[in-house]
Design a protein around this motif. Structure first.
Motif, mmCIF file in Angstrom:
data_model
loop_
_atom_site.group_PDB
_atom_site.id
_atom_site.type_symbol
_atom_site.label_atom_id
_atom_site.label_comp_id
_atom_site.label_asym_id
_atom_site.label_seq_id
_atom_site.Cartn_x
_atom_site.Cartn_y
_atom_site.Cartn_z
ATOM 1 N N UNK A 1 9.987 6.679 -4.509
ATOM 2 C CA UNK A 1 9.017 7.691 -4.908
ATOM 3 C C UNK A 1 9.321 8.971 -4.148
ATOM 4 N N UNK A 2 8.726 10.023 -4.635
ATOM 5 C CA UNK A 2 9.072 11.363 -4.152
ATOM 6 C C UNK A 2 8.748 11.568 -2.674
ATOM 7 N N UNK A 3 7.770 10.795 -2.159
ATOM 8 C CA UNK A 3 7.389 10.994 -0.751
ATOM 9 C C UNK A 3 8.441 10.449 0.203
ATOM 10 N N UNK A 4 9.326 9.584 -0.293
ATOM 11 C CA UNK A 4 10.286 8.874 0.555
ATOM 12 C C UNK A 4 11.492 9.787 0.782
ATOM 13 N N UNK A 5 11.325 10.757 1.689
ATOM 14 C CA UNK A 5 12.296 11.863 1.765
ATOM 15 C C UNK A 5 13.164 11.836 3.022
ATOM 16 N N UNK B 1 4.064 -5.793 -6.190
ATOM 17 C CA UNK B 1 3.685 -4.901 -7.291
ATOM 18 C C UNK B 1 4.883 -3.999 -7.577
ATOM 19 N N UNK B 2 5.421 -4.086 -8.768
ATOM 20 C CA UNK B 2 6.609 -3.284 -9.071
ATOM 21 C C UNK B 2 6.275 -1.792 -8.961
ATOM 22 N N UNK B 3 7.059 -1.086 -8.191
ATOM 23 C CA UNK B 3 6.793 0.343 -8.001
ATOM 24 C C UNK B 3 5.637 0.617 -7.066
ATOM 25 N N UNK B 4 5.154 -0.433 -6.395
ATOM 26 C CA UNK B 4 3.980 -0.279 -5.538
ATOM 27 C C UNK B 4 4.308 0.325 -4.181
ATOM 28 N N UNK B 5 3.258 0.420 -3.368
ATOM 29 C CA UNK B 5 3.347 1.037 -2.052
ATOM 30 C C UNK B 5 4.165 0.164 -1.111
ATOM 31 N N UNK C 1 0.075 -7.299 11.964
ATOM 32 C CA UNK C 1 -0.643 -6.166 11.370
ATOM 33 C C UNK C 1 -0.789 -6.330 9.861
ATOM 34 N N UNK C 2 -1.823 -5.680 9.321
ATOM 35 C CA UNK C 2 -2.054 -5.619 7.877
ATOM 36 C C UNK C 2 -0.768 -5.176 7.176
ATOM 37 N N UNK C 3 -0.418 -5.867 6.088
ATOM 38 C CA UNK C 3 0.774 -5.513 5.315
ATOM 39 C C UNK C 3 0.398 -4.473 4.251
ATOM 40 N N UNK C 4 0.899 -3.247 4.395
ATOM 41 C CA UNK C 4 0.495 -2.187 3.454
ATOM 42 C C UNK C 4 0.841 -2.515 2.001
ATOM 43 N N UNK C 5 1.949 -3.206 1.789
ATOM 44 C CA UNK C 5 2.384 -3.555 0.432
ATOM 45 C C UNK C 5 1.316 -4.358 -0.304
ATOM 46 N N UNK C 6 0.529 -5.106 0.458
ATOM 47 C CA UNK C 6 -0.553 -5.900 -0.114
ATOM 48 C C UNK C 6 -1.871 -5.116 -0.121
ATOM 49 N N UNK C 7 -2.219 -4.570 1.043
ATOM 50 C CA UNK C 7 -3.525 -3.913 1.192
ATOM 51 C C UNK C 7 -3.672 -2.689 0.290
ATOM 52 N N UNK C 8 -2.580 -2.003 0.014
ATOM 53 C CA UNK C 8 -2.654 -0.796 -0.831
ATOM 54 C C UNK C 8 -3.048 -1.138 -2.258
ATOM 55 N N UNK C 9 -2.886 -2.400 -2.624
ATOM 56 C CA UNK C 9 -3.188 -2.814 -3.995
ATOM 57 C C UNK C 9 -4.358 -3.790 -4.042
ATOM 58 N N UNK C 10 -5.166 -3.788 -2.980
ATOM 59 C CA UNK C 10 -6.356 -4.637 -2.892
ATOM 60 C C UNK C 10 -6.013 -6.111 -3.048
ATOM 61 N N UNK C 11 -4.869 -6.492 -2.503
ATOM 62 C CA UNK C 11 -4.430 -7.888 -2.582
ATOM 63 C C UNK C 11 -4.650 -8.610 -1.251
ATOM 64 N N UNK C 12 -5.435 -8.029 -0.383
ATOM 65 C CA UNK C 12 -5.727 -8.669 0.900
ATOM 66 C C UNK C 12 -4.894 -8.094 2.027
ATOM 67 N N UNK C 13 -5.316 -8.405 3.264
ATOM 68 C CA UNK C 13 -4.639 -7.846 4.431
ATOM 69 C C UNK C 13 -3.245 -8.447 4.639
ATOM 70 N N UNK C 14 -3.098 -9.731 4.339
ATOM 71 C CA UNK C 14 -1.796 -10.417 4.409
ATOM 72 C C UNK C 14 -1.045 -10.087 5.703
ATOM 73 N N UNK C 15 -1.758 -10.120 6.830
ATOM 74 C CA UNK C 15 -1.147 -9.700 8.104
ATOM 75 C C UNK C 15 0.079 -10.529 8.431
#
Lengths: 205, 224
Positions: free
Chosen positions: B3-7, B149-153, B174-188
């Motif tokens: 994604x564009x933010x990954x610069x 999540x394909x294309x996810x955080x 720590x909380x896994x952002x790949x999961x938490x960003x999509x409301x799939x749980x903290x998945x630490x």
């Protein structure tokens, strides 16, 4: 430029395009809706304008320069040590301190967004959030440092910390020469914001 | 996939322009308001930090590139407010609220701001996943991208994908952002600081012995 796309994925495109008007429109809606308290908005701005800023981090650094036991504890568990000084909170829940020496120069970036240790340094400066810094700090840190007027010798290795998680990094800059006689209060004045990000050095007296 | 933010590592952005230490904190008054409404809305508890980062990252690339910093924040906030039904597109179009929100009773009051900011939102969590690596272990990152999540955080930048490095320290779980960003749980899971030599990351490093250190979750890493 006219706003040229409206789509369900991005409702923001329905707000006025001009930034100041857009923020005003959103704030007004939120207040009408009862979702934000205008006095709380003022309090947030006041806090980061006058209460939480790089002076906090400078106190930590000056103490680390003055007190070896404190520095040792800071390098081992900065979260605990800065929390005891009252510098815990939003965007500073997990802190790691890294020490600059003759052998290694640490500097901090967040390439993916703008992560920064708010309780210690406040709101990041514009350049920290800029595309140029985010893009280049990891690939050509020495050139970036030169743009800040910092020129490192080849003997000094650069270690760039990309803040990709909720760990916030604080650089302990090298204590300047000729400061052996200075007390903690005088040392505090030598610690700059940029020196705690690693894009600057501490001032010399 | 990016994604564009990954610069990180991108060419063409020009010089960094340092600012005086005493330069104004907010260049424009609306920057301060944008920050304040973003924090105040976040305090309503309808999203976490990973969801809000993802909201900024999923702005259209042309908007992300065109918007200044606080325009990104404002746009992402507007999108999140609609996504979570706190405001409606009808209200955006009308420029007027239709009645009070059911959430109005939970508004962040001025007297609670100091305590709320001081409390923060720690990201460490208990986890049953044991640490697979210790300090000094060689590791390799996998391909960048969200496995859930394909294309996810995700927080594995493209420039550090498929790269060999070594563990510098373990930060705990720590909380896994790949999961938490999509409301799939903290998945630490275990989180590490991992160092990479500049010569491993860049075709023409300034000094091959310089290093970049990233904080990376265990599922981003493979043993070497």
């Amino acid at each position: 430029m006219p706003h040229d796309h409206h789509d369900d994925d991005h409702p923001h495109s329905l707000l006025p395009p001009e930034p100041a008007l857009r923020v005003k429109a959103l704030e007004t809606l939120l207040i009408e809706k009862g979702l934000v308290d205008p006095a709380a908005l003022d309090e947030i701005i006041e806090t980061y304008s006058h209460k939480i800023g790089p002076r906090n981090g400078a106190r930590v650094v000056a103490r680390a320069w003055s007190d070896p036991a404190f520095k040792k504890a800071l390098l081992e568990d900065a979260t605990k040590v800065v929390a005891e000084l009252g510098f815990f909170g939003r965007q500073g829940e997990h802190v790691v301190a890294v020490e600059n020496t003759n052998a290694v120069h640490n500097m901090i970036v967040c390439t993916l967004c703008s992560c920064y240790p708010w309780p210690l340094l406040g709101i990041p400066p514009g350049w920290y959030k800029s595309d140029a810094y985010r893009a280049r700090a990891v690939r050509e840190p020495r050139k970036v440092l030169a743009e800040f007027g910092v020129h490192l010798s080849d003997e000094t290795a650069v270690r760039v910390w990309d803040s990709t998680a909720e760990i916030r990094y604080l650089v302990i800059p090298e204590r300047p020469d000729g400061t052996d006689d200075l007390d903690e209060g005088a040392l505090l004045e030598l610690v700059t914001r940029d020196s705690m990000i690693g894009t600057g050095l501490a001032k010399t007296p | 996939m990016s994604r564009v933010h990954d610069m990180g590592g991108r060419f063409g952005d020009g010089a960094v322009v340092p600012e005086a230490e005493d330069a104004p904190l907010f260049e424009e008054e609306w920057h301060a308001r944008a920050l304040a409404i973003t924090l105040a809305c976040g305090a309503l508890g309808h999203w976490n930090i990973d969801i809000s980062r993802h909201a900024r990252e999923k702005l259209a690339p042309r908007d992300y590139a065109k918007f200044t910093y606080y325009e990104k924040w404002t746009a992402a906030l507007a999108d999140l407010l609609v996504e979570t039904d706190l405001l409606s597109t009808d209200e955006f179009l009308a420029g007027a609220a239709k009645g009070k929100s059911p959430m109005a009773g939970r508004v962040w009051k001025a007297e609670a701001v100091a305590e709320g900011l001081a409390r923060g939102a720690p990201a460490d969590r208990q986890s049953d996943i044991p640490a697979q690596f210790k300090s000094g272990d060689p590791v390799q990152t996998r391909a960048a991208g969200n496995l859930l999540v394909d294309g996810g955080h995700t927080r594995l930048p493209g420039y550090a994908a498929k790269a060999k490095g070594y563990v510098v320290r373990l930060h705990g779980t720590h909380v896994l952002p790949d999961s938490a960003a999509h409301r799939l749980g903290d998945a630490a899971q275990p989180l590490y600081a991992v160092a990479f030599r500049a010569s491993e990351l860049w075709h023409a490093p300034e000094d091959p012995d310089d290093e970049v250190v990233l904080d990376l979750w265990q599922s981003y890493l493979m043993p070497l």
